[in-house]
Design a protein around this motif. Structure first.
Motif, PDB file in Angstrom:
ATOM      1  N   ILE A 188       0.956  -1.242  -0.192  1.00  0.00           N
ATOM      2  CA  ILE A 188       0.128   0.073   0.052  1.00  0.00           C
ATOM      3  C   ILE A 188       0.715   1.192   0.051  1.00  0.00           C
ATOM      4  O   ILE A 188       2.020   1.066   0.457  1.00  0.00           O
ATOM      5  CB  ILE A 188      -0.797   0.151   1.314  1.00  0.00           C
ATOM      6  N   PRO A 189       0.319   2.448  -0.501  1.00  0.00           N
ATOM      7  CA  PRO A 189       1.268   3.513  -0.645  1.00  0.00           C
ATOM      8  C   PRO A 189       1.798   4.130   0.927  1.00  0.00           C
ATOM      9  O   PRO A 189       2.786   4.718   0.937  1.00  0.00           O
ATOM     10  CB  PRO A 189       0.364   4.660  -1.084  1.00  0.00           C
ATOM     11  N   VAL A 222      -7.974  -1.256  12.800  1.00  0.00           N
ATOM     12  CA  VAL A 222      -7.128  -1.998  12.223  1.00  0.00           C
ATOM     13  C   VAL A 222      -5.821  -1.225  11.684  1.00  0.00           C
ATOM     14  O   VAL A 222      -6.405  -0.176  11.064  1.00  0.00           O
ATOM     15  CB  VAL A 222      -7.553  -2.683  10.782  1.00  0.00           C
ATOM     16  N   PHE A 223      -4.628  -1.417  11.699  1.00  0.00           N
ATOM     17  CA  PHE A 223      -3.432  -0.648  11.653  1.00  0.00           C
ATOM     18  C   PHE A 223      -2.699  -1.295  10.354  1.00  0.00           C
ATOM     19  O   PHE A 223      -2.503  -2.581  10.609  1.00  0.00           O
ATOM     20  CB  PHE A 223      -2.723  -0.543  12.727  1.00  0.00           C
ATOM     21  N   LEU A 224      -2.556  -0.679   9.192  1.00  0.00           N
ATOM     22  CA  LEU A 224      -1.821  -1.068   8.064  1.00  0.00           C
ATOM     23  C   LEU A 224      -0.708  -0.137   7.563  1.00  0.00           C
ATOM     24  O   LEU A 224      -0.684   0.727   7.732  1.00  0.00           O
ATOM     25  CB  LEU A 224      -2.833  -1.153   6.892  1.00  0.00           C
ATOM     26  N   LYS A 225       0.391  -1.255   7.466  1.00  0.00           N
ATOM     27  CA  LYS A 225       1.824  -0.513   7.200  1.00  0.00           C
ATOM     28  C   LYS A 225       2.322  -1.030   6.083  1.00  0.00           C
ATOM     29  O   LYS A 225       2.613  -2.186   5.913  1.00  0.00           O
ATOM     30  CB  LYS A 225       2.549  -0.719   8.490  1.00  0.00           C
ATOM     31  N   PRO A 226       2.836  -0.237   4.930  1.00  0.00           N
ATOM     32  CA  PRO A 226       3.519  -0.947   3.747  1.00  0.00           C
ATOM     33  C   PRO A 226       4.638  -1.750   4.504  1.00  0.00           C
ATOM     34  O   PRO A 226       5.456  -1.515   5.384  1.00  0.00           O
ATOM     35  CB  PRO A 226       3.887   0.274   3.008  1.00  0.00           C
ATOM     36  N   ALA A 227       4.966  -2.705   3.393  1.00  0.00           N
ATOM     37  CA  ALA A 227       6.143  -3.341   3.931  1.00  0.00           C
ATOM     38  C   ALA A 227       7.060  -3.592   2.456  1.00  0.00           C
ATOM     39  O   ALA A 227       6.421  -3.530   1.572  1.00  0.00           O
ATOM     40  CB  ALA A 227       5.873  -4.984   4.246  1.00  0.00           C
ATOM     41  N   SER A 228       8.366  -3.889   2.959  1.00  0.00           N
ATOM     42  CA  SER A 228       9.104  -4.437   1.540  1.00  0.00           C
ATOM     43  C   SER A 228       9.075  -5.466   1.097  1.00  0.00           C
ATOM     44  O   SER A 228       8.234  -6.220   1.468  1.00  0.00           O
ATOM     45  CB  SER A 228      10.612  -4.162   2.244  1.00  0.00           C
ATOM     46  N   LEU A 229       9.466  -5.553  -0.359  1.00  0.00           N
ATOM     47  CA  LEU A 229       9.148  -6.580  -1.214  1.00  0.00           C
ATOM     48  C   LEU A 229       9.653  -7.931  -0.432  1.00  0.00           C
ATOM     49  O   LEU A 229      10.757  -7.819   0.030  1.00  0.00           O
ATOM     50  CB  LEU A 229       9.827  -6.605  -2.557  1.00  0.00           C
ATOM     51  N   GLY A 230       8.848  -8.869  -0.744  1.00  0.00           N
ATOM     52  CA  GLY A 230       9.221 -10.339  -0.065  1.00  0.00           C
ATOM     53  C   GLY A 230       8.876 -10.447   1.371  1.00  0.00           C
ATOM     54  O   GLY A 230       9.095 -11.682   1.627  1.00  0.00           O
ATOM     55  N   LYS A 233       0.488  -7.911  -1.349  1.00  0.00           N
ATOM     56  CA  LYS A 233       1.390  -9.272  -1.483  1.00  0.00           C
ATOM     57  C   LYS A 233       2.188  -9.183  -0.141  1.00  0.00           C
ATOM     58  O   LYS A 233       2.765  -9.894   0.356  1.00  0.00           O
ATOM     59  CB  LYS A 233       2.216  -9.260  -2.562  1.00  0.00           C
ATOM     60  N   ASP A 234       2.890  -7.635   0.333  1.00  0.00           N
ATOM     61  CA  ASP A 234       3.755  -7.377   1.213  1.00  0.00           C
ATOM     62  C   ASP A 234       2.888  -6.302   2.216  1.00  0.00           C
ATOM     63  O   ASP A 234       2.862  -5.134   1.503  1.00  0.00           O
ATOM     64  CB  ASP A 234       4.671  -6.933   0.624  1.00  0.00           C
ATOM     65  N   ILE A 235       2.639  -6.548   3.251  1.00  0.00           N
ATOM     66  CA  ILE A 235       1.968  -5.600   4.207  1.00  0.00           C
ATOM     67  C   ILE A 235       1.985  -6.039   5.886  1.00  0.00           C
ATOM     68  O   ILE A 235       2.220  -7.417   5.875  1.00  0.00           O
ATOM     69  CB  ILE A 235       0.602  -5.653   3.654  1.00  0.00           C
ATOM     70  N   LEU A 236       2.393  -5.252   6.567  1.00  0.00           N
ATOM     71  CA  LEU A 236       2.186  -5.492   8.118  1.00  0.00           C
ATOM     72  C   LEU A 236       0.916  -4.966   8.302  1.00  0.00           C
ATOM     73  O   LEU A 236       0.469  -4.087   8.284  1.00  0.00           O
ATOM     74  CB  LEU A 236       3.284  -4.692   8.841  1.00  0.00           C
ATOM     75  N   SER A 237       0.295  -5.675   9.522  1.00  0.00           N
ATOM     76  CA  SER A 237      -0.999  -5.101  10.035  1.00  0.00           C
ATOM     77  C   SER A 237      -0.949  -5.604  11.543  1.00  0.00           C
ATOM     78  O   SER A 237      -0.359  -6.477  12.083  1.00  0.00           O
ATOM     79  CB  SER A 237      -2.200  -5.707   9.182  1.00  0.00           C
ATOM     80  N   LYS A 238      -1.864  -4.859  12.350  1.00  0.00           N
ATOM     81  CA  LYS A 238      -2.221  -5.397  13.488  1.00  0.00           C
ATOM     82  C   LYS A 238      -3.616  -4.956  13.791  1.00  0.00           C
ATOM     83  O   LYS A 238      -4.317  -3.865  13.575  1.00  0.00           O
ATOM     84  CB  LYS A 238      -1.355  -4.357  14.456  1.00  0.00           C
ATOM     85  N   SER A 239      -4.355  -5.724  14.478  1.00  0.00           N
ATOM     86  CA  SER A 239      -5.939  -5.685  14.742  1.00  0.00           C
ATOM     87  C   SER A 239      -5.920  -5.314  16.138  1.00  0.00           C
ATOM     88  O   SER A 239      -5.225  -5.740  16.969  1.00  0.00           O
ATOM     89  CB  SER A 239      -6.629  -7.017  14.501  1.00  0.00           C
ATOM     90  N   LEU A 240      -6.625  -4.039  16.404  1.00  0.00           N
ATOM     91  CA  LEU A 240      -6.521  -3.495  17.751  1.00  0.00           C
ATOM     92  C   LEU A 240      -8.091  -3.645  18.185  1.00  0.00           C
ATOM     93  O   LEU A 240      -8.830  -3.442  17.448  1.00  0.00           O
ATOM     94  CB  LEU A 240      -5.979  -2.311  17.823  1.00  0.00           C
ATOM     95  N   ARG A 241      -7.920  -3.560  19.593  1.00  0.00           N
ATOM     96  CA  ARG A 241      -9.330  -3.403  20.468  1.00  0.00           C
ATOM     97  C   ARG A 241     -10.067  -4.692  19.881  1.00  0.00           C
ATOM     98  O   ARG A 241     -10.075  -5.842  20.469  1.00  0.00           O
ATOM     99  CB  ARG A 241     -10.180  -2.241  20.304  1.00  0.00           C
TER     100      ARG A 241
END
Length: 169
Positions: free
Chosen positions: A81-82, A94-102, A121-129
């Motif tokens: 994501i951008p 829900v917290f979404l953070k872009p991640a590097s390729l792979g 395909k590449d993302i970091l996320s955290k579900s809160l509450r």
């Protein structure tokens, strides 16, 4: 925003959760089902809906039909994501953070279903509450709706966002 034609897309459907509810009547209990369904083409289009019926298969079919009508387009930046984004719906965050390729999709069940359907395909996320699948899925959708490309932000602000400018202290 113009509606997206679902017939031209190759949509893949995923059932996130099935909820059984009982109505107590004179002769006993009448069961009914609710199915939360995610559809996506893996190339930036995703839709989510809830289908309810007396049978599981009917509930899933209704959910898929409604999800196809509620398709949205998500702006992706390569395989991620951008920018960082937070989505809120009910008590779900829900917290979404872009991640590097792979990196891969680092996400829990409900969030993962939506992100894989949209084609990230590449993302970091955290579900809160809240861990309620309905709130988490809709919070993820809200986060994806709020994504903006660099060009959209420049047009909105009426300025050019040059990466060579030093930050204002």
């Amino acid at each position: 925003m113009p509606a997206i034609d679902a017939s031209s897309l190759n949509l893949k459907e995923t059932v996130v959760t099935i909820n059984r509810v009982a109505k107590v009547v004179k002769g006993g209990k009448r069961f009914s089902f609710g199915a939360l369904v995610v559809v996506g083409d893996g190339a930036g289009h995703v839709g989510v809906a809830l289908g309810k019926a007396k049978e599981v298969q009917s509930a899933i079919q209704k959910g898929v039909a409604r999800a196809k009508k509620n398709l949205i387009h998500v702006h992706l930046s390569g395989t991620s994501i951008p920018h960082v984004v937070m989505g809120k719906f009910g008590a779900g965050r829900v917290f979404l953070k872009p991640a590097s390729l792979g990196t891969g999709v680092i996400a829990g069940g409900s969030v993962r279903a939506v992100l894989e359907a949209v084609g990230v395909k590449d993302i970091l996320s955290k579900s809160l509450r809240s861990s309620n699948p309905f709130n988490v899925v809709y919070a993820t959708l809200e986060a994806l709706k709020s994504l903006r490309t660099r060009e959209e932000v420049e047009k909105l602000r009426g300025k050019s966002l040059s990466s060579s400018q030093p930050p204002v202290a």
